[in-house]
Design a protein around this motif. Structure first.
Motif, short mmCIF file in Angstrom:
data_model
loop_
_atom_site.label_atom_id
_atom_site.label_comp_id
_atom_site.label_asym_id
_atom_site.label_seq_id
_atom_site.Cartn_x
_atom_site.Cartn_y
_atom_site.Cartn_z
N GLN A 292 -4.49 3.22 2.14
CA GLN A 292 -3.15 3.45 2.70
C GLN A 292 -3.20 4.46 3.84
O GLN A 292 -2.49 4.33 4.84
CB GLN A 292 -2.20 3.93 1.61
CG GLN A 292 -1.84 2.86 0.59
CD GLN A 292 -0.92 3.39 -0.49
OE1 GLN A 292 0.30 3.44 -0.33
NE2 GLN A 292 -1.51 3.80 -1.61
N ALA A 293 -4.05 5.47 3.68
CA ALA A 293 -4.20 6.45 4.76
C ALA A 293 -4.82 5.80 6.00
O ALA A 293 -4.44 6.12 7.13
CB ALA A 293 -5.06 7.62 4.29
N ALA A 294 -5.76 4.89 5.79
CA ALA A 294 -6.37 4.19 6.92
C ALA A 294 -5.33 3.34 7.66
O ALA A 294 -5.33 3.26 8.89
CB ALA A 294 -7.52 3.31 6.44
N ILE A 295 -4.42 2.73 6.91
CA ILE A 295 -3.34 1.96 7.53
C ILE A 295 -2.44 2.89 8.34
O ILE A 295 -2.08 2.58 9.49
CB ILE A 295 -2.53 1.22 6.45
CG1 ILE A 295 -3.39 0.12 5.81
CG2 ILE A 295 -1.25 0.62 7.04
CD1 ILE A 295 -2.78 -0.48 4.55
N LEU A 316 -6.72 -4.48 6.08
CA LEU A 316 -6.63 -3.35 5.16
C LEU A 316 -5.64 -3.63 4.03
O LEU A 316 -5.89 -3.28 2.87
CB LEU A 316 -6.22 -2.08 5.91
CG LEU A 316 -7.32 -1.45 6.78
CD1 LEU A 316 -6.73 -0.39 7.70
CD2 LEU A 316 -8.40 -0.83 5.89
N TYR A 317 -4.52 -4.28 4.35
CA TYR A 317 -3.58 -4.64 3.28
C TYR A 317 -4.22 -5.65 2.33
O TYR A 317 -3.98 -5.61 1.11
CB TYR A 317 -2.28 -5.21 3.86
CG TYR A 317 -1.26 -4.14 4.19
CD1 TYR A 317 -0.76 -3.32 3.18
CD2 TYR A 317 -0.81 -3.95 5.49
CE1 TYR A 317 0.17 -2.33 3.47
CE2 TYR A 317 0.12 -2.96 5.79
CZ TYR A 317 0.61 -2.16 4.77
OH TYR A 317 1.52 -1.18 5.06
N ALA A 334 2.31 -9.34 4.79
CA ALA A 334 2.98 -10.41 5.53
C ALA A 334 3.50 -9.90 6.87
O ALA A 334 3.41 -10.61 7.89
CB ALA A 334 4.12 -10.99 4.70
N VAL A 335 4.02 -8.68 6.89
CA VAL A 335 4.50 -8.09 8.15
C VAL A 335 3.34 -7.93 9.11
O VAL A 335 3.44 -8.25 10.31
CB VAL A 335 5.18 -6.73 7.88
CG1 VAL A 335 5.50 -6.03 9.19
CG2 VAL A 335 6.45 -6.93 7.07
N ALA A 336 2.21 -7.42 8.59
CA ALA A 336 1.04 -7.22 9.45
C ALA A 336 0.51 -8.55 9.98
O ALA A 336 0.13 -8.66 11.16
CB ALA A 336 -0.05 -6.48 8.68
#
Length: 410
Positions: A292-295, A316-317, A334-336
């Motif tokens: 999550q931090a990488a995102i 990443l997701y 899905a957004v990504a």
């Protein structure tokens, strides 16, 4: 003047109650007594501060007052010498006792107490939200989708378990830390999110909770410097917090990530969070908070919204789903995907989530679908989806944002 005083008292409650309760629990060992005496201290503040003025150190005033109340109650109820010795100890108590961990922060001790493995997970979360975040029983009940009476009974049971099982109010020895780490990290993330949500206008008085979660995460990182997920959480909180002041505009309207003023993001927090994340990733043991931090880093290190690496974020997701197989993560993926491959690809994933009905009552699902339909110029369908999202939105800020988007479809 009255309004200013009311604000000062409300702010003192939001900022100090968790710490004061934690201190009273340490010195009394009685959760109910601690909460009741802190409530009495605030009631006394409501009566005396209008006359005497707000103390220079409200937290110290409240702690002393609550401790004196507890001492008086123990003396009144004292039966035999042991109770009198307990009252004398309480009256003298001011500084936290040292324990084997070397950690003397009462709130962190409280988190570890709440996260004892013998307690049910829901009870751990509820108790931490009650004592640390200062949420009312009714607020916690709404978060768990249960009645206030049911939640009240859960809190009673978990506090009784702590008392009867003799669960210590302390940070455990180093060899026992791993069995509680996941729960403690979850508590800190919940605490941060409570304050972070407040920064978007839901409750301005709770924004201090984000800073408190970061402070406690720093202490935990010092306690467990070799644990990459602890570092991952700290990095995640810093990277999110860096954007906090740009999430709403001067009128209090939500600002989407792509429209936020990146020049106002906190560069120091971004640099620190990125460095901590890199340290964690070098350990080669990935986890949910590091991912999550990488995102978050993909977003915050992009100079412009158009520079965001959505392909990397989508990947990443996908990786995060291995650690957190949840429909919320699927929605974010899905957004990504929509940003990386186009709105049609994202809409296909969102429609599957909608058909599976895995996120009932979650306003961001129809809101995301509406946004993708709008981008595809399917305005009538987008308008219907925005109306569905509006019916589920929980705050005025969210409703105002969605209403503005709905207007763009006409």
């Amino acid at each position: 003047m009255t309004t200013d005083l009311d604000t000062a008292i409300t702010r003192a409650f939001r900022e100090e109650s968790g710490q004061v309760v934690a201190t009273l629990i340490r010195v009394t060992g009685d959760w109910d007594l601690a909460e009741e005496c802190v409530q009495e201290a605030f009631a006394l503040a409501l009566r005396t501060w209008p006359r005497d003025g707000v103390p220079a150190k409200p937290g110290a005033w409240l702690t002393t007052t609550a401790r004196n109340r507890a001492t008086d109650r123990i003396r009144r109820e004292a039966v035999g010498a042991e109770k009198l010795r307990e009252a004398a100890h309480l009256a003298a108590a001011a500084e936290p006792e040292w324990d084997e961990s070397g950690v003397h922060d009462d709130r962190l001790r409280l988190i570890f107490t709440c996260c004892h493995p013998s307690l049910p997970l829901e009870g751990q979360v509820a108790l931490a939200l009650r004592t640390l975040a200062g949420l009312t029983t009714a607020e916690i009940a709404r978060a768990f989708l249960v009645s206030e009476a049911t939640m009240s009974q859960r809190l009673v049971r978990v506090k009784r378990k702590i008392r009867t099982a003799g669960i210590p109010y302390s940070v455990p020895r180093s060899e026992l830390l791993p069995e509680r780490t996941a729960a403690v990290l979850g508590m800190l993330y919940l605490l941060f999110n409570e304050g972070y949500s407040a920064s978007a206008g839901t409750d301005p008085m709770r924004t201090d909770l984000s800073a408190e979660a970061i402070r406690l995460s720093r202490i935990l990182a010092g306690l467990m410097p070799g644990e990459p997920e602890v570092l991952g959480l700290l990095a995640l909180l810093l990277l999110h917090d860096a954007r906090r002041t740009t999430r709403v505009d001067e009128e209090g309207t939500l600002v989407s990530l792509e429209d936020q003023d990146r020049g106002r993001w906190n560069a120091a927090e971004i640099a620190e969070g990125t460095e901590i994340l890199e340290t964690a990733l070098r350990r080669g043991v990935p986890g949910r908070y590091q991912i999550q931090a990488a995102i978050a880093a993909c977003h915050t290190t992009a100079a412009r919204a158009s520079d965001t690496d959505w392909v990397q974020i989508a990947a990443l997701y996908g990786e995060l789903l291995r650690f957190m197989p949840s429909p919320v993560v699927e929605l974010n993926r899905a957004v990504a995907v929509a940003m990386a491959e186009g709105p049609e690809a994202g809409l296909e994933l969102v429609d599957k989530l909608t058909a599976d009905d895995n996120l009932p009552g979650y306003h961001l699902l129809p809101a995301t679908r509406a946004d993708l339909l709008r981008r595809l110029a399917r305005f009538d369908e987008a308008a219907d989806a925005y109306r569905d999202a509006l019916a589920l939105a929980g705050t005025d800020v969210e409703r105002a944002y969605l209403s503005g988007k709905l207007a763009e479809t006409s």
